[in-house]
Design a protein around this motif. Structure first.
Motif, PDB file in Angstrom:
ATOM      1  N   CYS A 159       0.884  -1.420  -0.139  1.00 45.08           N
ATOM      2  CA  CYS A 159      -0.428   0.110   0.051  1.00 45.08           C
ATOM      3  C   CYS A 159       0.663   1.282  -0.081  1.00 45.08           C
ATOM      4  CB  CYS A 159      -1.106  -0.248   1.414  1.00 45.08           C
ATOM      5  SG  CYS A 159      -2.109  -1.618   1.642  1.00 45.08           S
ATOM      6  N   HIS A 163      -0.118   5.050  -1.001  1.00 44.66           N
ATOM      7  CA  HIS A 163      -0.779   5.727   0.520  1.00 44.66           C
ATOM      8  C   HIS A 163      -0.087   6.528   1.650  1.00 44.66           C
ATOM      9  CE1 HIS A 163      -5.529   5.067  -0.536  1.00 44.66           C
ATOM     10  NE2 HIS A 163      -4.594   3.448  -0.663  1.00 44.66           N
ATOM     11  N   GLY A 167      -0.247   6.104   5.570  1.00 42.61           N
ATOM     12  CA  GLY A 167      -1.828   6.065   4.982  1.00 42.61           C
ATOM     13  C   GLY A 167      -1.963   7.925   4.719  1.00 42.61           C
ATOM     14  N   ASN A 180      -6.131   9.812   1.556  1.00 41.88           N
ATOM     15  CA  ASN A 180      -5.692  10.119   3.252  1.00 41.88           C
ATOM     16  C   ASN A 180      -6.833   9.228   4.058  1.00 41.88           C
ATOM     17  OD1 ASN A 180      -5.148  10.918   5.469  1.00 41.88           O
ATOM     18  ND2 ASN A 180      -4.608  12.310   5.270  1.00 41.88           N
ATOM     19  N   LEU A 181      -5.761   8.467   4.666  1.00 40.37           N
ATOM     20  CA  LEU A 181      -6.643   6.605   5.356  1.00 40.37           C
ATOM     21  C   LEU A 181      -7.216   7.528   6.715  1.00 40.37           C
ATOM     22  CD1 LEU A 181      -5.084   3.354   4.426  1.00 40.37           C
ATOM     23  CD2 LEU A 181      -6.508   4.557   3.052  1.00 40.37           C
ATOM     24  N   ALA A 184     -10.968   7.320   7.243  1.00 41.47           N
ATOM     25  CA  ALA A 184     -11.862   6.400   7.213  1.00 41.47           C
ATOM     26  C   ALA A 184     -11.672   5.523   8.090  1.00 41.47           C
ATOM     27  CB  ALA A 184     -10.710   5.120   5.688  1.00 41.47           C
ATOM     28  N   ILE A 189     -12.163   0.950   5.254  1.00 45.16           N
ATOM     29  CA  ILE A 189     -10.708   0.351   4.794  1.00 45.16           C
ATOM     30  C   ILE A 189     -10.574  -1.192   4.525  1.00 45.16           C
ATOM     31  CG2 ILE A 189      -8.548  -0.563   5.594  1.00 45.16           C
ATOM     32  CD1 ILE A 189      -9.180   2.162   7.889  1.00 45.16           C
ATOM     33  N   ILE A 220      -2.776   0.600  10.000  1.00 48.02           N
ATOM     34  CA  ILE A 220      -3.155   1.972  10.292  1.00 48.02           C
ATOM     35  C   ILE A 220      -4.033   2.330  11.197  1.00 48.02           C
ATOM     36  CG2 ILE A 220      -5.301   2.997   8.607  1.00 48.02           C
ATOM     37  CD1 ILE A 220      -4.831   0.975   6.817  1.00 48.02           C
TER      38      ILE A 220
END
Length: 269
Positions: A159, A163, A167, A180-181, A184, A189, A220
């Motif tokens: 990833c 990302h 992330g 941007n994670l 989330a 996810i 994450i």
């Protein structure tokens, strides 16, 4: 009776009976499958009525782009076979309904009519059209049940190219980007991994198992809580931002030093 007996003794009679029996079994099986599809999809979503309600909502809010039967148009892709997970991801993140066409739908607040109930109903309807990944359960996405260390290894292997290692996201080609994670949820996810939205590839259970997905979610969610005691985070984007800041600050420091040295020499003279 004599004619019927003669037919029964005909060499092809056994084949005719076999073909008739197979056709009968096929028709009965098809009837059960068609009758069970909406019920199974609705059961996964929570209510049997969800499919009917979902179709009504789809016709009101989604049909203009995705087509009368969700077969897709030149504006939007087909929804047949994408599954309830894709619908839940797109609607819960506000990406659908899309505000305007573009290379990528951005995350935004959901539309006023979108809530947990309407999302579940449309997801049940789409699930009934052709199956696909379903919305994961609470245990599947619980970070506490995952191994953050193992998840970090998997995340870095699969990833970070898009990302970033924390992330934070990054730019892709043709106007697309890896989001941007940090905003989330664990469910979103997981859904992104099994449905592959936008430019993201699909990571099915044979590529990354459900247990490994849960460990990645653990990593994450854990890394977003980390602090940066060594200095400024600079968005945690990486060497590009750090290099830019070093260049700007360095050039500014050199320019100020040159001005100061020149001013001192003028004072002496």
């Amino acid at each position: 009776m004599t004619r019927i007996t003669a037919w029964r003794r005909h060499p092809l009679a056994r084949y005719a009976v076999l073909i008739l029996a197979l056709a009968l079994v096929g028709m009965v099986y098809a009837a059960f499958v068609q009758a069970g599809k909406p019920a199974d999809a609705a059961l996964a979503a929570g209510k049997v009525d969800d499919v009917a309600e979902g179709r009504s909502l789809f016709e009101k809010h989604c049909m203009s782009c995705h087509g009368t039967n969700a077969q897709g148009t030149t504006t939007a892709p087909t929804l047949i076979g994408v599954g309830a997970a894709a619908v839940d991801f797109q609607m819960s993140t506000g990406r659908m309904p899309a505000a305007a066409p573009g290379p990528q739908a951005p995350r935004k607040p959901p539309a006023p009519w979108v809530n947990e109930t309407t999302t579940r109903q449309i997801a049940a309807y789409v699930q009934s059209l052709g199956g696909g990944p379903q919305v994961p359960g609470a245990e599947q996405v619980d970070p506490k049940l995952g191994d953050a260390g193992k998840g970090g290894e998997l995340f870095r292997a699969n990833c970070i190219q898009c990302h970033n290692w924390v992330g934070a996201g990054g730019a892709l080609t043709q106007g697309k980007y890896a989001p941007n994670l940090n905003e989330a949820t664990p469910t979103q996810i997981y859904e992104a991994m099994v449905t592959g939205p936008q430019a993201m590839p699909v990571f099915n259970d044979t590529t990354i198992t459900p247990e490994e997905k849960r460990s990645m979610i653990a990593y994450i969610t854990q890394v977003r809580e980390q602090r940066d005691p060594g200095g400024f985070a600079l968005g945690r984007i990486g060497p590009v931002t750090e290099g830019l800041v070093a260049f700007v600050v360095g050039i500014a420091a050199l320019a100020l030093a040159a001005i100061w040295i020149t001013a001192k020499k003028r004072q002496k003279s």
